[in-house]
Design a protein around this motif. Structure first.
Motif, PDB file in Angstrom:
ATOM      1  N   LEU A   1       0.834  -1.204   0.000  1.00  0.00           N
ATOM      2  CA  LEU A   1       0.000   0.000   0.000  1.00  0.00           C
ATOM      3  C   LEU A   1       0.866   1.250   0.000  1.00  0.00           C
ATOM      4  N   ASP A   2       1.916   1.250   0.819  1.00  0.00           N
ATOM      5  CA  ASP A   2       2.853   2.376   0.834  1.00  0.00           C
ATOM      6  C   ASP A   2       3.520   2.558  -0.524  1.00  0.00           C
TER       7      ASP A   2
ATOM      8  N   PHE B   1       1.869   6.516  -6.998  1.00  0.00           N
ATOM      9  CA  PHE B   1       0.892   7.484  -7.516  1.00  0.00           C
ATOM     10  C   PHE B   1       1.483   8.884  -7.554  1.00  0.00           C
ATOM     11  N   TRP B   2       2.081   9.330  -6.443  1.00  0.00           N
ATOM     12  CA  TRP B   2       2.602  10.693  -6.382  1.00  0.00           C
ATOM     13  C   TRP B   2       3.834  10.870  -7.267  1.00  0.00           C
ATOM     14  N   SER B   3       4.731   9.890  -7.269  1.00  0.00           N
ATOM     15  CA  SER B   3       5.918  10.010  -8.124  1.00  0.00           C
ATOM     16  C   SER B   3       5.530   9.960  -9.597  1.00  0.00           C
TER      17      SER B   3
ATOM     18  N   GLU C   1      11.305   1.927   2.175  1.00  0.00           N
ATOM     19  CA  GLU C   1      12.076   0.704   2.366  1.00  0.00           C
ATOM     20  C   GLU C   1      12.585   0.580   3.806  1.00  0.00           C
ATOM     21  N   GLU C   2      12.947   1.707   4.410  1.00  0.00           N
ATOM     22  CA  GLU C   2      13.404   1.713   5.804  1.00  0.00           C
ATOM     23  C   GLU C   2      12.260   1.324   6.746  1.00  0.00           C
ATOM     24  N   ARG C   3      11.091   1.872   6.524  1.00  0.00           N
ATOM     25  CA  ARG C   3       9.936   1.607   7.387  1.00  0.00           C
ATOM     26  C   ARG C   3       9.589   0.126   7.418  1.00  0.00           C
ATOM     27  N   HIS C   4       9.790  -0.544   6.295  1.00  0.00           N
ATOM     28  CA  HIS C   4       9.384  -1.953   6.207  1.00  0.00           C
ATOM     29  C   HIS C   4      10.559  -2.918   6.317  1.00  0.00           C
ATOM     30  N   GLY C   5      11.718  -2.406   6.731  1.00  0.00           N
ATOM     31  CA  GLY C   5      12.836  -3.267   7.083  1.00  0.00           C
ATOM     32  C   GLY C   5      13.697  -3.755   5.947  1.00  0.00           C
ATOM     33  N   PHE C   6      13.614  -3.126   4.759  1.00  0.00           N
ATOM     34  CA  PHE C   6      14.402  -3.587   3.622  1.00  0.00           C
ATOM     35  C   PHE C   6      15.693  -2.798   3.421  1.00  0.00           C
TER      36      PHE C   6
END
Length: 465
Positions: free
Chosen positions: A67-68, A74-76, A145-150
């Motif tokens: 979802l993120d 969408f915005w990019s 990517e940071e928020r989801h641990g990647f």
């Protein structure tokens, strides 16, 4: 006067047709993405058919991650479309061409140096693209990517890597472009044949040298140590006559916890590359804590594991199943077929370019009334005029890719790897937080790989594609 008005009318028609089609494609893509975002928002519980595949915690993590990513896309995408429209509407391309011309004038180089002028323009254009894309890349890496641990990169590492990529790209792009423009200039009536042959040679050379000379500039490659896994890989390669020479492990974990595997090389010199994040026994992300960083090691390149998906990666049998799939692409001729399709398309595009390059109204439509630079012609024709054809081709190649993926899965199944590939696909989907539920239209248009559930069903059944 009537003839002049007619020509102006044609130029306007071309210009507005290009803009209109660009926005039609964007709105179509945005519509498909909105359908998929609705799936992410509303599918909050594991569907019954996935109950034995994903646990609720992993399902929720993958839902929020995708979802993120979709919201970011969408915005990019909107920014990119608006930026492209403004560049065309405000005459950004001829403006940048004039700026590069002024730079050359200060160096004492006149209009006769068109190739040098073109390289200056290309350098400025790619620099502009890199700078405007930088904030989006930073947000994607250090927020999503940071928020989801990647993400495993530091900010210093990110910028060093970005600068290195830009410089390496220019070292390849500028000489290749200069030679291509020179060939077009001296090629006569059949220049499109020579230009196509040149791009064919360049693509084959780059594929050959990429993993040996270019990729090591960014990541560390080490030979897979002797042991059970290496022996099993070599045995499987021999069983299908794959001319394997080396097996490497690439340290992909220093930038991301996503995993991958691929092979490269021509004729009797094939190599296999495994990401360390693919290998359960090698992934640093499986360690409870990192070792002390040596004092003489740069802090920006030290590994910072923070992925909590234990155990990450696949065991040896599952890795062999994944490689069985990848080698299936080779054995079934998918790699050669893709190269043939790519080169047939390239030849057709150069032929049509030769037909259209003399049409001055194409240049005038984009602000080039007095000159018709070859590089600008390539940009206008390949990027703008061919855009409807490129969209159709892309969709056809996506469908073909899905067919190839089913065939490669079936090949691994015939090697006796169905059970292990089934387990590996589930693990890799979990490690990469792939969401297993998709909108059928979004999937049909975008997914070069079949959705997870379809692949698993094919492995369990007798589906052949």
């Amino acid at each position: 006067m009537l003839q002049l008005m007619s020509e102006v009318s044609v130029e306007n028609k071309i210009f507005y047709a290009v803009l209109l089609f660009s926005w039609i494609v964007y709105l179509w893509e945005a519509y498909l993405a909105s359908r998929q975002r609705k799936i992410y928002r509303t599918t909050t519980h594991v569907p019954a058919e996935l109950g034995n595949i994903m646990d609720p915690e992993t399902f929720e993590k993958s839902r929020l991650y995708q979802l993120d990513k979709s919201t970011f896309g969408f915005w990019s995408g909107l920014y990119s479309e608006v930026e492209g429209t403004l560049i065309l509407a405000l005459g950004g391309i001829p403006f940048l061409w004039n700026v590069s011309e002024q730079i050359l004038d200060q160096m004492g180089l006149g209009s006769e140096y068109e190739i040098v002028h073109s390289l200056a323009f290309l350098l400025l254009a790619t620099l502009f693209s890199a700078l405007t894309g930088l904030p989006w890349s930073l947000y994607n890496t250090f927020v999503i990517e940071e928020r989801h641990g990647f993400n495993q990169q530091t900010l210093t590492f990110f910028f060093k890597d970005a600068i290195k990529k830009f410089l390496v790209t220019q070292c390849i792009l500028l000489p290749v472009t200069a030679l291509l423009l020179y060939i077009i200039k001296i090629g006569g009536d059949y220049f499109f044949i020579y230009a196509w042959l040149f791009t064919l040679v360049v693509s084959l050379v780059l594929v050959t040298i990429y993993a040996d000379y270019i990729a090591p500039l960014f990541d560390k490659f080490i030979p897979l140590p002797e042991g059970e896994l290496k022996e099993a890989i070599e045995a499987m390669a021999r069983s299908i006559d794959f001319p394997l020479t080396k097996v490497y492990v690439v340290e992909g974990s220093k930038r991301s916890s996503h995993s991958n595997a691929y092979f490269y090389g021509f004729f009797k010199n094939k190599r296999i590359v495994l990401f360390d994040t693919l290998l359960e026994d090698y992934s640093p992300l499986n360690k409870e804590s990192t070792e002390e960083t040596p004092e003489n090691e740069n802090t920006e390149t030290k590994f910072r594991p923070k992925n909590v998906n234990k155990k990450q990666g696949c065991n040896n049998q599952e890795v062999l199943a994944v490689l069985g799939h990848e080698l299936g692409h080779w054995k079934l001729g998918h790699t050669v077929k893709n190269i043939v399709i790519s080169q047939m398309n390239s030849f057709l595009c150069f032929f049509l370019f030769a037909v259209l390059i003399g049409r001055t109204e194409l240049f005038s439509a984009f602000g080039f009334h007095a000159t018709q630079p070859t590089l600008i012609g390539l940009m206008i024709i390949f990027q703008f005029i061919f855009s409807p054809y490129n969209e159709v081709l892309s969709f056809c190649l996506t469908m073909l890719s899905r067919r190839f993926e089913f065939q490669a899965d079936a090949f691994a199944k015939n090697l006796g790897k169905a059970k292990d590939l089934y387990a590996a696909l589930i693990k890799l989907n979990k490690d990469n937080l792939g969401f297993p539920v998709s909108d059928w239209m979004f999937s049909m248009w975008h997914y070069s790989h079949p959705p997870l559930l379809e692949r698993l069903q094919a492995l369990k059944g007798d589906k052949q594609n």
